[in-house]
Design a protein around this motif. Sequence first.
Motif, mmCIF file in Angstrom:
data_model
loop_
_atom_site.group_PDB
_atom_site.id
_atom_site.type_symbol
_atom_site.label_atom_id
_atom_site.label_comp_id
_atom_site.label_asym_id
_atom_site.label_seq_id
_atom_site.Cartn_x
_atom_site.Cartn_y
_atom_site.Cartn_z
ATOM 1 N N THR A 12 0.813 -1.221 0.000
ATOM 2 C CA THR A 12 0.000 0.000 0.000
ATOM 3 C C THR A 12 0.842 1.264 0.000
ATOM 4 O OG1 THR A 12 -0.124 -0.047 2.410
ATOM 5 C CG2 THR A 12 -1.905 -1.155 1.201
ATOM 6 N N ASP A 13 2.170 1.138 0.108
ATOM 7 C CA ASP A 13 3.030 2.323 0.148
ATOM 8 C C ASP A 13 2.962 3.091 -1.162
ATOM 9 O OD1 ASP A 13 3.708 1.417 2.634
ATOM 10 O OD2 ASP A 13 5.757 0.833 2.117
ATOM 11 N N SER A 14 3.080 4.396 -1.059
ATOM 12 C CA SER A 14 3.026 5.239 -2.258
ATOM 13 C C SER A 14 4.189 6.226 -2.294
ATOM 14 C CB SER A 14 1.692 5.989 -2.313
ATOM 15 O OG SER A 14 1.558 6.805 -1.160
ATOM 16 N N ASP A 15 5.289 5.856 -1.632
ATOM 17 C CA ASP A 15 6.435 6.758 -1.558
ATOM 18 C C ASP A 15 7.701 6.157 -2.173
ATOM 19 O OD1 ASP A 15 6.624 4.844 0.452
ATOM 20 O OD2 ASP A 15 7.454 6.233 1.938
ATOM 21 N N TRP A 16 7.535 5.359 -3.216
ATOM 22 C CA TRP A 16 8.675 4.737 -3.887
ATOM 23 C C TRP A 16 9.344 5.732 -4.826
ATOM 24 C CZ3 TRP A 16 10.135 0.384 -1.783
ATOM 25 C CH2 TRP A 16 9.193 -0.405 -1.133
ATOM 26 N N LYS A 17 10.669 5.699 -4.882
ATOM 27 C CA LYS A 17 11.459 6.594 -5.731
ATOM 28 C C LYS A 17 12.020 5.879 -6.956
ATOM 29 C CE LYS A 17 15.710 9.338 -5.531
ATOM 30 N NZ LYS A 17 16.777 9.812 -4.624
ATOM 31 N N GLN A 18 12.515 4.642 -6.759
ATOM 32 C CA GLN A 18 13.194 3.919 -7.834
ATOM 33 C C GLN A 18 13.106 2.426 -7.572
ATOM 34 O OE1 GLN A 18 17.409 4.683 -8.005
ATOM 35 N NE2 GLN A 18 17.669 3.494 -9.865
ATOM 36 N N VAL A 19 13.057 1.639 -8.660
ATOM 37 C CA VAL A 19 13.051 0.183 -8.544
ATOM 38 C C VAL A 19 13.969 -0.393 -9.613
ATOM 39 C CG1 VAL A 19 11.035 -0.120 -10.035
ATOM 40 C CG2 VAL A 19 11.587 -1.860 -8.331
ATOM 41 N N SER A 20 14.648 -1.505 -9.287
ATOM 42 C CA SER A 20 15.535 -2.160 -10.239
ATOM 43 C C SER A 20 15.449 -3.668 -10.041
ATOM 44 C CB SER A 20 16.977 -1.681 -10.043
ATOM 45 O OG SER A 20 17.825 -2.224 -11.026
ATOM 46 N N ALA A 21 15.102 -4.374 -11.104
ATOM 47 C CA ALA A 21 14.960 -5.826 -11.051
ATOM 48 C C ALA A 21 16.238 -6.484 -11.540
ATOM 49 C CB ALA A 21 13.777 -6.270 -11.905
ATOM 50 N N CYS A 22 16.751 -7.408 -10.771
ATOM 51 C CA CYS A 22 17.961 -8.144 -11.114
ATOM 52 C C CYS A 22 17.622 -9.155 -12.208
ATOM 53 C CB CYS A 22 18.489 -8.826 -9.872
ATOM 54 S SG CYS A 22 20.232 -9.115 -9.909
ATOM 55 N N SER A 23 18.413 -9.213 -13.252
ATOM 56 C CA SER A 23 18.031 -9.971 -14.442
ATOM 57 C C SER A 23 18.089 -11.489 -14.296
ATOM 58 C CB SER A 23 18.890 -9.541 -15.632
ATOM 59 O OG SER A 23 20.252 -9.811 -15.394
ATOM 60 N N THR A 24 18.940 -12.029 -13.441
ATOM 61 C CA THR A 24 19.038 -13.489 -13.380
ATOM 62 C C THR A 24 18.762 -14.096 -12.006
ATOM 63 O OG1 THR A 24 21.412 -13.434 -12.966
ATOM 64 C CG2 THR A 24 20.707 -13.632 -15.259
ATOM 65 N N THR A 25 18.638 -13.293 -10.968
ATOM 66 C CA THR A 25 18.493 -13.863 -9.629
ATOM 67 C C THR A 25 17.089 -13.720 -9.050
ATOM 68 O OG1 THR A 25 19.229 -11.835 -8.575
ATOM 69 C CG2 THR A 25 20.912 -13.496 -9.065
ATOM 70 N N SER A 26 16.150 -13.189 -9.771
ATOM 71 C CA SER A 26 14.776 -13.013 -9.287
ATOM 72 C C SER A 26 14.718 -12.199 -8.010
ATOM 73 C CB SER A 26 14.091 -14.374 -9.089
ATOM 74 O OG SER A 26 14.037 -15.070 -10.310
ATOM 75 N N ALA A 27 15.561 -11.206 -7.905
ATOM 76 C CA ALA A 27 15.546 -10.277 -6.781
ATOM 77 C C ALA A 27 15.220 -8.886 -7.294
ATOM 78 C CB ALA A 27 16.888 -10.273 -6.071
ATOM 79 N N VAL A 28 14.588 -8.097 -6.446
ATOM 80 C CA VAL A 28 14.225 -6.724 -6.790
ATOM 81 C C VAL A 28 14.700 -5.818 -5.665
ATOM 82 C CG1 VAL A 28 12.345 -5.142 -7.316
ATOM 83 C CG2 VAL A 28 12.199 -7.528 -8.051
ATOM 84 N N LEU A 29 15.300 -4.696 -6.028
ATOM 85 C CA LEU A 29 15.712 -3.687 -5.058
ATOM 86 C C LEU A 29 14.986 -2.390 -5.371
ATOM 87 C CD1 LEU A 29 19.558 -4.335 -4.976
ATOM 88 C CD2 LEU A 29 17.862 -5.045 -3.292
ATOM 89 N N ALA A 30 14.703 -1.620 -4.338
ATOM 90 C CA ALA A 30 14.000 -0.361 -4.535
ATOM 91 C C ALA A 30 14.418 0.650 -3.489
ATOM 92 C CB ALA A 30 12.494 -0.591 -4.471
ATOM 93 N N LEU A 31 14.251 1.923 -3.834
ATOM 94 C CA LEU A 31 14.494 3.017 -2.906
ATOM 95 C C LEU A 31 13.190 3.752 -2.673
ATOM 96 C CD1 LEU A 31 17.746 4.660 -4.350
ATOM 97 C CD2 LEU A 31 17.552 2.992 -2.510
ATOM 98 N N LYS A 32 13.037 4.226 -1.451
ATOM 99 C CA LYS A 32 11.904 5.092 -1.129
ATOM 100 C C LYS A 32 12.377 6.540 -1.113
ATOM 101 C CE LYS A 32 8.638 2.164 1.246
ATOM 102 N NZ LYS A 32 7.694 2.150 2.376
ATOM 103 N N ASN A 33 11.435 7.456 -1.159
ATOM 104 C CA ASN A 33 11.753 8.884 -1.126
ATOM 105 C C ASN A 33 12.510 9.288 0.128
ATOM 106 O OD1 ASN A 33 10.603 9.560 -3.636
ATOM 107 N ND2 ASN A 33 8.566 9.603 -2.721
ATOM 108 N N ASN A 34 12.354 8.544 1.204
ATOM 109 C CA ASN A 34 13.047 8.869 2.452
ATOM 110 C C ASN A 34 14.472 8.332 2.493
ATOM 111 O OD1 ASN A 34 12.697 6.130 2.891
ATOM 112 N ND2 ASN A 34 11.395 6.372 4.697
ATOM 113 N N GLY A 35 14.981 7.783 1.370
ATOM 114 C CA GLY A 35 16.354 7.310 1.280
ATOM 115 C C GLY A 35 16.594 5.925 1.837
#
Length: 177
Positions: free
Chosen positions: A20-43
Amino acid sequence: YQMGNNTCCANQLTPIQIGTDSDWKQVSACSTTSAVLALKNNGTLWGWGTNITGLIGPSNLTVRTVPTQLSNDTDWAFLDTGSSHALALKNNGTLWAWGAGDDGQTGDTLPEMFFRDTPVQIGTDTWLTVSAGFDSSYGIKSNGTLWAWGRNDKSQLGDGTTINRRQPIQIGTDTDW
């Protein structure tokens, strides 16, 4: 679990909101490991999915089914993921890396066949931007110089060799990148 919605092994055929969060800044999906990393506006740094190379936490953790904060730091500014590693910049321009480092893509002296499950600062220089590739990494320092490191079997680092580089090396002499 790379969808981050607490489900495994089913295709998601239409876009859905993750949490339900709406404060995401950036997302990046790892191409071979099925992992996702993201940053929020609060760093803050978040991750979910599988943990094959330690991208989303301690090596004894196999999966995170929903977005989970990965560190207490609140000064993350930018991130990018490659095939099995991540690069990130903090607000002060310092470079951090973690994940698989077998070809030197994490930019430190990590031995082959090992990975880092927490971000480690790479040098003390300041960077403008970085990009994580397939087992290779690239960046532009604050002085406008271009740097590369990691896998180089096809001369993808641009240094005129096919030698893997375990630490960042400057590519050319230009200072206006």
